[in-house]
Design a protein around this motif. Structure first.
Motif, short mmCIF file in Angstrom:
data_model
loop_
_atom_site.label_atom_id
_atom_site.label_comp_id
_atom_site.label_asym_id
_atom_site.label_seq_id
_atom_site.Cartn_x
_atom_site.Cartn_y
_atom_site.Cartn_z
N LYS A 1 0.78 1.49 -10.22
CA LYS A 1 1.07 2.84 -10.13
C LYS A 1 2.56 3.27 -10.57
O LYS A 1 2.77 4.39 -11.09
CB LYS A 1 0.77 3.33 -8.68
CG LYS A 1 1.09 4.58 -8.26
CD LYS A 1 0.05 5.51 -8.39
CE LYS A 1 -0.15 6.96 -8.31
NZ LYS A 1 -1.08 7.81 -8.57
N ARG B 1 -15.10 -4.64 -6.40
CA ARG B 1 -14.65 -3.55 -7.06
C ARG B 1 -13.38 -3.95 -7.82
O ARG B 1 -13.13 -5.33 -7.55
CB ARG B 1 -14.39 -2.29 -6.34
CG ARG B 1 -13.10 -2.43 -5.25
CD ARG B 1 -12.80 -1.27 -4.47
NE ARG B 1 -13.56 -0.79 -3.67
CZ ARG B 1 -13.75 -1.14 -2.35
NH1 ARG B 1 -12.97 -1.82 -1.84
NH2 ARG B 1 -14.77 -0.44 -1.70
N LEU C 1 -5.85 1.36 -12.35
CA LEU C 1 -6.87 0.42 -12.10
C LEU C 1 -7.98 0.73 -13.00
O LEU C 1 -8.56 1.91 -12.82
CB LEU C 1 -7.19 0.50 -10.80
CG LEU C 1 -7.41 -0.84 -9.93
CD1 LEU C 1 -6.61 -1.83 -10.20
CD2 LEU C 1 -7.55 -0.28 -8.35
N GLY D 1 -3.96 -7.95 -4.52
CA GLY D 1 -4.69 -6.79 -5.03
C GLY D 1 -3.82 -5.47 -4.91
O GLY D 1 -3.44 -4.87 -5.69
N ILE D 2 -3.50 -5.29 -3.53
CA ILE D 2 -3.00 -4.20 -2.85
C ILE D 2 -1.60 -4.21 -3.32
O ILE D 2 -1.03 -3.10 -3.95
CB ILE D 2 -2.92 -3.95 -1.47
CG1 ILE D 2 -4.46 -3.67 -0.96
CG2 ILE D 2 -1.98 -2.71 -0.92
CD1 ILE D 2 -4.82 -4.06 0.34
N LEU D 3 -0.84 -5.22 -3.42
CA LEU D 3 0.71 -5.11 -3.97
C LEU D 3 0.36 -4.75 -5.33
O LEU D 3 1.55 -4.05 -5.95
CB LEU D 3 1.18 -6.49 -3.84
CG LEU D 3 1.55 -7.19 -2.21
CD1 LEU D 3 1.97 -8.50 -2.24
CD2 LEU D 3 2.66 -6.17 -1.78
N GLU E 1 -3.67 4.94 -4.07
CA GLU E 1 -4.76 3.94 -4.36
C GLU E 1 -4.35 2.64 -3.61
O GLU E 1 -5.34 2.11 -3.33
CB GLU E 1 -4.74 3.72 -5.83
CG GLU E 1 -4.82 4.85 -6.74
CD GLU E 1 -3.60 5.77 -7.20
OE1 GLU E 1 -2.77 5.45 -6.34
OE2 GLU E 1 -3.79 6.42 -8.33
N GLY E 2 -3.32 2.33 -3.42
CA GLY E 2 -3.14 0.88 -2.70
C GLY E 2 -3.41 1.42 -1.31
O GLY E 2 -4.06 0.48 -0.69
N ILE F 1 -1.99 -2.96 -7.04
CA ILE F 1 -1.85 -1.49 -7.38
C ILE F 1 -0.84 -0.88 -7.06
O ILE F 1 -0.61 0.25 -7.89
CB ILE F 1 -3.26 -0.88 -6.37
CG1 ILE F 1 -4.60 -1.60 -6.56
CG2 ILE F 1 -3.37 0.40 -6.22
CD1 ILE F 1 -5.47 -1.37 -5.31
N ASP F 2 0.01 -1.17 -6.07
CA ASP F 2 1.41 -0.46 -6.08
C ASP F 2 2.27 -0.40 -7.24
O ASP F 2 2.69 0.50 -7.89
CB ASP F 2 2.33 -0.95 -4.95
CG ASP F 2 1.79 -0.43 -3.37
OD1 ASP F 2 0.78 0.70 -3.33
OD2 ASP F 2 2.16 -1.13 -2.43
N ALA G 1 -7.22 1.00 -0.96
CA ALA G 1 -7.50 -0.53 -0.84
C ALA G 1 -7.30 -1.10 0.36
O ALA G 1 -8.04 -2.21 0.74
CB ALA G 1 -6.80 -1.25 -2.14
N ALA G 2 -6.04 -1.16 0.89
CA ALA G 2 -5.64 -1.40 2.29
C ALA G 2 -6.65 -1.43 3.34
O ALA G 2 -7.04 -2.25 4.07
CB ALA G 2 -4.36 -1.00 2.64
N ALA H 1 0.81 -1.02 -0.06
CA ALA H 1 0.10 -0.05 0.01
C ALA H 1 0.86 1.06 -0.10
O ALA H 1 0.63 2.17 0.92
CB ALA H 1 -1.00 -0.01 1.52
N ARG H 2 1.91 1.45 -0.98
CA ARG H 2 2.66 2.58 -0.80
C ARG H 2 2.06 3.62 -1.59
O ARG H 2 2.44 4.83 -1.37
CB ARG H 2 4.36 1.91 -1.60
CG ARG H 2 4.87 1.26 -0.88
CD ARG H 2 6.28 0.99 -1.37
NE ARG H 2 6.52 0.88 -2.69
CZ ARG H 2 6.53 -0.49 -3.39
NH1 ARG H 2 6.52 -1.51 -2.60
NH2 ARG H 2 6.81 -0.44 -4.65
N SER H 3 1.40 3.21 -2.77
CA SER H 3 0.55 4.28 -3.38
C SER H 3 -0.64 4.70 -2.82
O SER H 3 -1.21 3.94 -1.93
CB SER H 3 0.53 3.85 -4.76
OG SER H 3 -0.46 2.60 -4.75
#
Lengths: 460, 460
Positions: B317, B345, B323, B309-311, A244-245, B313-314, A248-249, A240-242
């Motif tokens: 980005k 989602r 996404l 999913g979270i990894l 958006e991430g 998204i990072d 989501a987290a 969840a560095r970004s």
């Protein structure tokens, strides 16, 4: 000394499985079946209101019907029934419970409310909880697992702490190995700090990997990490560095997610190694487990091609390492085997020399030189991973492995190019202290982590 | 149309080997032996002043003794004798020569002078030269190779242009494949531009990979690259990016090395894809060869875990992708299979749904939804690579492969985690249009290259 609250999770003598299913075999994900397959020898109490027997074990209708002392409960029932079940467990004197189901802080308002209830029940009754939204624990040493997904049992000294079962299922891709694991899930009670403290004192565990999406009780975590990192390396993958991430987290595990830079600075101060993706996790775990640390950042290189040496120089620079200045003695030994027109320097390009004197002789002289040179802290060897046996005369890995084994303690890593990278790498690693990486950049990146570990150990 | 000067190098009918060795077998690196093993059916003329026969072929004492017409010479003699030999070749009407030895502009002043002589001889006599300091050429289609290092013959539509034999020997690690190769070495005559022009017009070749340390005639190269890139993708690995690397490159191939940013900007304008290391080269080659290009950067994701999913998204980005916003129809189809508390989602987290409805049914619905959704340009699937057959019910790759094959043209890539990544990936790729990458970051990075290729194709 007081027993750690996670001890009854990792090494229970007896377990109640609340919501045990009668369905077994393909597609059933039957937890009791997996628990037995993984090697659990303790007593199992299936709880199921409508079954009398499950997998040959006598089932109880409810928790209160168990007459014996039980250490741990694993809870697999629909979310609305979980708080009541946990209260029953506490009443029966069960010390810990793994709450497997999803649908708590990872879901809607009802779920958030249910999770708060669990936290309160734990505080009021003293029962300790792992989860919800978790596969629970894996302990390959004692042969205990609460995961309903099947796993291979491997006694390797790597402890994994995570917020998702993906790190259990995917352990081969992430750490390359997993000896013990704690999936804290949504972390309604026991959390990162507790798991880190547990593995910190666990003599089976030499390297700890942590996957973090977000964290509530940061201060206690960093205090413990600072102590544990002196004894064994800790690698953290901060997801969840970004932005958006991070959003989501919050909906995944319900945790607050801090800014990545803040985490990274705190990690560094505590002596935690930051990994940016699954390849980092795997490479760093292997490097820290097998090679420990590196005294400085001066790298000696043996190469069979000038072009490979140049690619390597880029990779060193990229990763904060430097090309070692070699002693005249090291240079002279390789120069003596090379054509006169060749000006020998680091990287040691030995192709012209080996065309005359053969691969084994020249590679040994070059690598010995680097390992004995006081100006070199670590070595990267470029070599061919040929088709075997057709191209066996191109294979320098036996002499690399032997020379590294004979000459002490500097880390030696290789990048093997050619048609047979996987097999030649595995053979080399199985027979020597050398580690092989699938690209020059990853080899250099792994050494940079050993260098940072060495620097950290000097400060304590 | 005039024949391209490289044609006689890649497809000669007859070859003289100047300095042919009598030593064969292990460790001999006998060029004629390798040439025959690789499949060359044309006539070979060994030249050796003291041999009458080499490998059953009649040897000549000197080039002038050959009576027949010869297309190509491969020269393997000490550097001081090379200019004289090239002049003899020109006199005999030989159109091209590969100069294998090192010790020219890659070495000392004497070597630099010798290389200048070669350039002059080529200009004055018309003989065309590849090298010096080269393994020459490989053509798996016609079965011809001048490399003294053994190679596996693979008819794959990838053309490799390089300044070092490492890209021939290591083709499995760099491009993953090599159908034809031209190692320009120090480039005293034929250079990058010529090789690019040749592969640009070669109907066997669909993707071109170039390794560049430094370049002399840049303008002609970029003119040709701009034309070729419209027809087929070009991937370039610019080595010597760091200052230290640039210095080493000057002594390796004797070429001038420009600043990396200048190269990168010029590459982009010409439509060349920049690779930063060997993993990039391999990933980009596979992606461009098998998946072509991508219309936009909106990515749909199927995952079995929220954490995955979270990894991802990072990773999106990080690589300039976004996404995708999914259509209500896509969402509804997956929501209908999921628990009510779950808010569906993108990324589509299907684990709770498949616990009820099974892996195949749910994965098919989710992936079909994304492939039919007009708001999605490409798809990344996360799935488990389980132990087989023990964990076969965790294997979604058959349904991923089948669904991707049935639903058209958007790129679908996977990241498979679990104990069996290599084997499950290979099986999936062999039986479907799906590509699998060993990490989420590499999967996203490959899609970003397809997106840039799609953008470039729209501008022409």
């Amino acid at each position: 000394m007081k027993e750690h609250p996670l001890e009854c999770f990792l090494n229970p003598g007896s377990v109640a499985v609340v919501g045990a299913s009668r369905k077994t075999g393909k597609g059933s994900f039957n937890l009791i079946e997996q628990m037995i397959k993984f090697g659990f020898k303790g007593k199992i109490y299936p709880i199921n209101p409508s079954a009398r027997e499950i997998m040959g074990l006598k089932a109880c209708r409810q928790i209160d019907d168990i007459k014996d002392r039980v250490d741990l409960a694993v809870i697999l029932i629909p979310r609305g029934q979980v708080p009541g079940a946990v209260e029953s467990c506490a009443r029966r004197g069960i010390r810990g419970a793994v709450i497997v189901p999803q649908g708590f802080a990872d879901a809607d308002e009802t779920g958030k409310h249910l999770q708060k209830q669990l936290t309160l029940i734990s505080r009021n009754t003293g029962i300790r909880l792992v989860g919800p939204n978790t596969l629970g624990v894996i302990n390959a040493y004692s042969g205990f697992s609460t995961s309903f997904v099947p796993h291979k049992r491997q006694k390797v000294p790597v402890g994994v702490i995570c917020q998702s079962g993906i790190f259990f299922v995917g352990s081969a891709v992430f750490t390359g190995m997993l000896g013990k694991g704690i999936d804290i899930g949504n972390g309604c009670d026991l959390d990162f700090a507790d798991a880190l403290e547990y593995f910190g004192n666990d003599h089976d565990i030499d390297v700890i990997f942590i996957h973090i999406e977000g964290m509530i009780r940061g201060r206690r975590f960093y205090e413990i990490a600072g102590r544990v990192a002196r004894r064994k390396p800790i690698i953290a993958l901060k997801a969840a560095r970004s932005e958006e991430g991070a959003q989501a987290a919050m909906s995944h595990s319900g945790a607050l997610v801090g800014r990545h830079e803040v985490f990274e600075a705190a990690f560094q101060q505590a002596g935690i190694t930051t990994a940016l993706d699954s390849q980092d996790v795997q490479d760093f775990t292997r490097a820290l487990l097998h090679l420990g640390s590196m005294e400085g950042n001066r790298i000696g290189v043996v190469t069979l091609t000038g072009a490979g040496g140049i690619l390597l120089i880029d990779a060193l620079k990229q990763n904060g390492l430097q090309l070692a200045e070699l002693s005249p003695h090291t240079i002279e030994r390789v120069q003596a085997l090379s054509p006169v027109w060749m000006s020998i320097r680091n990287p040691l390009d030995i192709w012209p020399a080996l065309m005359k004197h053969g691969m084994d002789e020249v590679y040994r002289v070059a690598l010995e030189g680097l390992l004995q040179d006081p100006g070199v802290d670590g070595v990267i060897c470029l070599a061919i991973a040929p088709e075997l046996p057709a191209q066996a005369d191109l294979d320098a890995t036996p002499v690399i492995g032997e020379t590294a084994a004979n000459h002490g303690r500097k880390p030696v890593v290789t990048w093997l190019y050619g048609p047979n990278q996987n097999i030649v790498s595995e053979t080399l690693e199985a027979s020597s202290p050398v580690l092989s990486f699938p690209s020059l950049d990853r080899a250099a990146r792994a050494l940079s982590v050993l260098y940072k570990r060495g620097r950290f150990l000097k400060t304590i």
